[in-house]
Design an enzyme around this catalytic site. Sequence first.
Site, PDB file in Angstrom:
ATOM      1  N   ASP A 204      95.113   5.717 128.914  1.00 63.57           N
ATOM      2  CA  ASP A 204      94.355   6.159 127.749  1.00 63.57           C
ATOM      3  C   ASP A 204      92.881   6.167 128.146  1.00 63.57           C
ATOM      4  O   ASP A 204      92.298   5.120 128.458  1.00 63.57           O
ATOM      5  CB  ASP A 204      94.608   5.221 126.562  1.00 63.57           C
ATOM      6  CG  ASP A 204      94.025   5.782 125.260  1.00 63.57           C
ATOM      7  OD1 ASP A 204      92.993   6.480 125.339  1.00 63.57           O
ATOM      8  OD2 ASP A 204      94.579   5.513 124.182  1.00 63.57           O
ATOM      9  N   TYR A 229      86.388  13.554 120.643  1.00 66.24           N
ATOM     10  CA  TYR A 229      85.354  13.393 119.602  1.00 66.24           C
ATOM     11  C   TYR A 229      84.436  12.201 119.845  1.00 66.24           C
ATOM     12  O   TYR A 229      83.532  11.964 119.073  1.00 66.24           O
ATOM     13  CB  TYR A 229      85.987  13.305 118.208  1.00 66.24           C
ATOM     14  CG  TYR A 229      87.099  12.286 118.053  1.00 66.24           C
ATOM     15  CD1 TYR A 229      86.811  10.943 117.925  1.00 66.24           C
ATOM     16  CD2 TYR A 229      88.429  12.690 118.029  1.00 66.24           C
ATOM     17  CE1 TYR A 229      87.824  10.014 117.780  1.00 66.24           C
ATOM     18  CE2 TYR A 229      89.458  11.764 117.883  1.00 66.24           C
ATOM     19  CZ  TYR A 229      89.145  10.420 117.766  1.00 66.24           C
ATOM     20  OH  TYR A 229      90.147   9.500 117.632  1.00 66.24           O
ATOM     21  N   LYS A 230      84.697  11.425 120.908  1.00 67.28           N
ATOM     22  CA  LYS A 230      83.850  10.265 121.197  1.00 67.28           C
ATOM     23  C   LYS A 230      82.725  10.704 122.132  1.00 67.28           C
ATOM     24  O   LYS A 230      81.877  11.487 121.741  1.00 67.28           O
ATOM     25  CB  LYS A 230      84.726   9.139 121.746  1.00 67.28           C
ATOM     26  CG  LYS A 230      85.685   8.638 120.665  1.00 67.28           C
ATOM     27  CD  LYS A 230      86.681   7.608 121.137  1.00 67.28           C
ATOM     28  CE  LYS A 230      87.493   7.113 119.937  1.00 67.28           C
ATOM     29  NZ  LYS A 230      88.660   6.326 120.320  1.00 67.28           N
ATOM     30  N   ARG A 378      79.819  -3.851 118.021  1.00 63.89           N
ATOM     31  CA  ARG A 378      80.002  -2.928 119.143  1.00 63.89           C
ATOM     32  C   ARG A 378      78.855  -1.914 119.153  1.00 63.89           C
ATOM     33  O   ARG A 378      78.586  -1.250 118.156  1.00 63.89           O
ATOM     34  CB  ARG A 378      81.353  -2.239 118.978  1.00 63.89           C
ATOM     35  CG  ARG A 378      81.895  -1.658 120.250  1.00 63.89           C
ATOM     36  CD  ARG A 378      83.304  -1.149 120.054  1.00 63.89           C
ATOM     37  NE  ARG A 378      83.364  -0.049 119.099  1.00 63.89           N
ATOM     38  CZ  ARG A 378      84.371   0.826 119.043  1.00 63.89           C
ATOM     39  NH1 ARG A 378      85.392   0.714 119.867  1.00 63.89           N
ATOM     40  NH2 ARG A 378      84.378   1.793 118.154  1.00 63.89           N
TER      41      ARG A 378
HETATM   42  C1  LIG Z   1      89.817   6.311 119.503  1.00 63.06           C
HETATM   43  C2  LIG Z   1      91.036   5.964 120.271  1.00 63.06           C
HETATM   44  C3  LIG Z   1      92.271   6.563 119.968  1.00 63.06           C
HETATM   45  C4  LIG Z   1      92.387   7.468 118.771  1.00 63.06           C
HETATM   46  O1  LIG Z   1      93.580   8.146 118.696  1.00 63.06           O
HETATM   47  P1  LIG Z   1      93.721   9.315 117.602  1.00 63.06           P
HETATM   48  O2  LIG Z   1      95.094   9.785 117.736  1.00 63.06           O
HETATM   49  O3  LIG Z   1      92.665  10.322 117.911  1.00 63.06           O
HETATM   50  O4  LIG Z   1      93.426   8.712 116.262  1.00 63.06           O
HETATM   51  C5  LIG Z   1      93.349   6.269 120.786  1.00 63.06           C
HETATM   52  N1  LIG Z   1      93.220   5.409 121.823  1.00 63.06           N
HETATM   53  C6  LIG Z   1      92.043   4.811 122.119  1.00 63.06           C
HETATM   54  C7  LIG Z   1      91.949   3.892 123.288  1.00 63.06           C
HETATM   55  C8  LIG Z   1      90.924   5.069 121.338  1.00 63.06           C
HETATM   56  O5  LIG Z   1      89.777   4.467 121.621  1.00 63.06           O
END
Ligand SMILES: *Cc1c(COP(=O)(O)O)cnc(C)c1O
Length: 418
Positions: A204, A229-230, A378
């Site tokens: 991930d 989106y991050k 954070r």
């Molecule tokens: C933000 C984040 C997600 C978000 O998953 P969505 O399906 O977009 O809600 C998943 N895994 C990690 C490690 C994240 O930081």
Amino acid sequence: MPDDPLARAHELDRDDPIAGFRDRFMHADEETVYFDGNSLGRLPHATRDRLRTAVDEEWGAGLVRGWSRWIELARQAGDVLATGVLGVDPGEVVLADSTSVNLYKLAAAALDARPGRRAIVVESDNFPTDLYVLQGLAAARGLDLRVVPVGIDDGLTVADLDGVLDDDVALLCASHIAYRSGARTDLRAITARAHDAGALTLWDLSHAAGSVPTPLREAGADLAVGCTYKYLNGGPGAPAFLYVRAGLQAELRQPIWGWFGQRDQFAMGSSYEPVDGIERFVVGTPPVLGGYAALEGARITAEAGMAAIAAKGAALTGFALDLTDAWLAGHGFAVATPRDPARRGAHVTLHHPRAWQVTQALLAAAVVPDFRTPDRLRIGLAPLYTRFVDVYEGFARLRRIMETRAYSSFPAERSRVT
Ligand SMILES: *Cc1c(COP(=O)(O)O)cnc(C)c1O
């Protein structure tokens, strides 16, 4: 810490080779100090222009004829992410669905590819959605989910895997950057350990993509997912990406057999046969507007270059830690993020027993961080648009809040979204 940290901040900004990228983004007011680019990145001007064109000309005027262009978008954005952000080859990345859904698709595909094996390995402090998706898969298939206990500030280490990986493990899933503390995991060493045991790896990259280099290729990593989106500034709800190592694609079948993954899609054949290549991991009609936004965000990151972005992230977080030591240690803060810049991403996490109240006091002072359980503040320092003077200013306001105990007037009870 130098005697005059403000002068130091100005000096660092002057010497910053990617300082100019800040002007590519919208800053609605100069008062706000934004420390949450790791939850939602800023809006690039190019994205607003692109969306206007897409809405007015492509959709508004072109109508359904727009699909001749839109049909390529998921793959086009995937290629920019592959070559400009993730360090892998064109054709190994595609834009699709959400991170959670992609995680499900790739984990299920990996489990199907290792039919004799009955176990999945995941770290205990992986992001909640990762844990839930794997719990669901393990429950549905009667598999053993081995949850490796890790300290919430440490991330997964190779040593944590001692005695965990054996020839029953089909898949190991971990985050490259721990969402809570910002700890960076040794992706290469962990991938090697998983491969030694014959398991596939699923990374991930949500907090890594656009903040640090991701050594997928060097590691021979199998699968990955992540948000746009991050740090990639794709906007709220922008589609996620998925990566499948080229040599593995033909062997994998994802569980949702949709028409966008079908060979010769518009032949409208009556039985599913997945197309060759990365697009077999796509399911249905893609979100075009979000896809354009993800593409523009990825382009800016690729243009700045991951080496420069990562170097600035290390310097920004280092400066934040210096200010923490100099100003905040006496106010009950402790650093949760690793001190070694090679062991962290682009956010810094501090713990404090009153962190939730401090978070609210910061918001009231126009500083936007976020709170993470149990007692973490954070602070995301997105390298493309955060200046060293922003770090200075945000920490100066935090210091004032601690000195005046302004946080004590905010509720101790948490709200729904933190
Ligand atoms: C933000 C984040 C997600 C978000 O998953 P969505 O399906 O977009 O809600 C998943 N895994 C990690 C490690 C994240 O930081």
